[in-house]
Write a protein that holds these residues in place. Structure first.
Motif: not given
Length: 157
Positions: A66-67, A69-70, A75, A81, A119, A122-124, A126-127
């Motif tokens: 996992p990235k 930012g996930d 976070r 992210g 966003h 999007d796949p990732h 923004k938070h």
């Protein structure tokens, strides 16, 4: 003791592994033919006993990790992210008690909220919605407070 096979519903064998491998490559045996060895609890297709003879040289690749930012915990600690506008809105909201950045915090937080919503699919995504809302509330409260104070001061003269 060797390996037994079933072909046409008949048990044949025992065979050495080299004989079975040769039979698989020549087409004498099918990957779907069942095999049994001492110690096995059930008959098993040859494809599971001899996968390398059938072209399977390596297991399938592992899934990608996992990235960073996930993970919500990461976070929380790092701005991975997170919308840059949301970060700016949060800091401007903190400094809004100095009165000057309050209107700027209000404007930047509105931009941050629009950026995060834009966003979100999007796949990732923004938070940072919490920071943006904090900037909106603090910027709005301090701007209104300063405006009321200036109005009262102007009316008092």
């Amino acid at each position: 003791m060797g390996t037994f096979l079933t072909q046409n519903n008949q048990q044949i064998g025992p065979f050495e592994d080299a004989e079975i491998l040769s039979g698989l490559t020549s087409g004498k045996y099918s990957p779907d033919d069942l095999a049994w060895r001492e110690g096995m609890s059930a008959w098993t297709p040859l494809r599971t006993l001899f996968p390398t003879a059938l072209g399977a040289t390596s297991p399938p690749p592992l899934p990608a990790p996992p990235k960073i930012g996930d993970d919500a915990g990461v976070r929380l600690l790092l701005p991975v992210g997170r919308s840059g506008w949301a970060i700016a809105a949060g800091y401007l909201a903190l400094f809004s008690v100095l009165l000057i950045p309050a209107p700027i915090a209000l404007i930047v937080s509105i931009i941050a909220i629009r950026d995060i919503r834009k966003h979100r699919h999007d796949p990732h995504p923004k938070h940072g919605m919490g920071r943006a809302i904090f900037g909106l509330i603090m910027g709005g409260l301090i701007t209104v407070l300063v405006s009321v104070m200036l109005l009262l001061n102007w009316l008092g003269k």
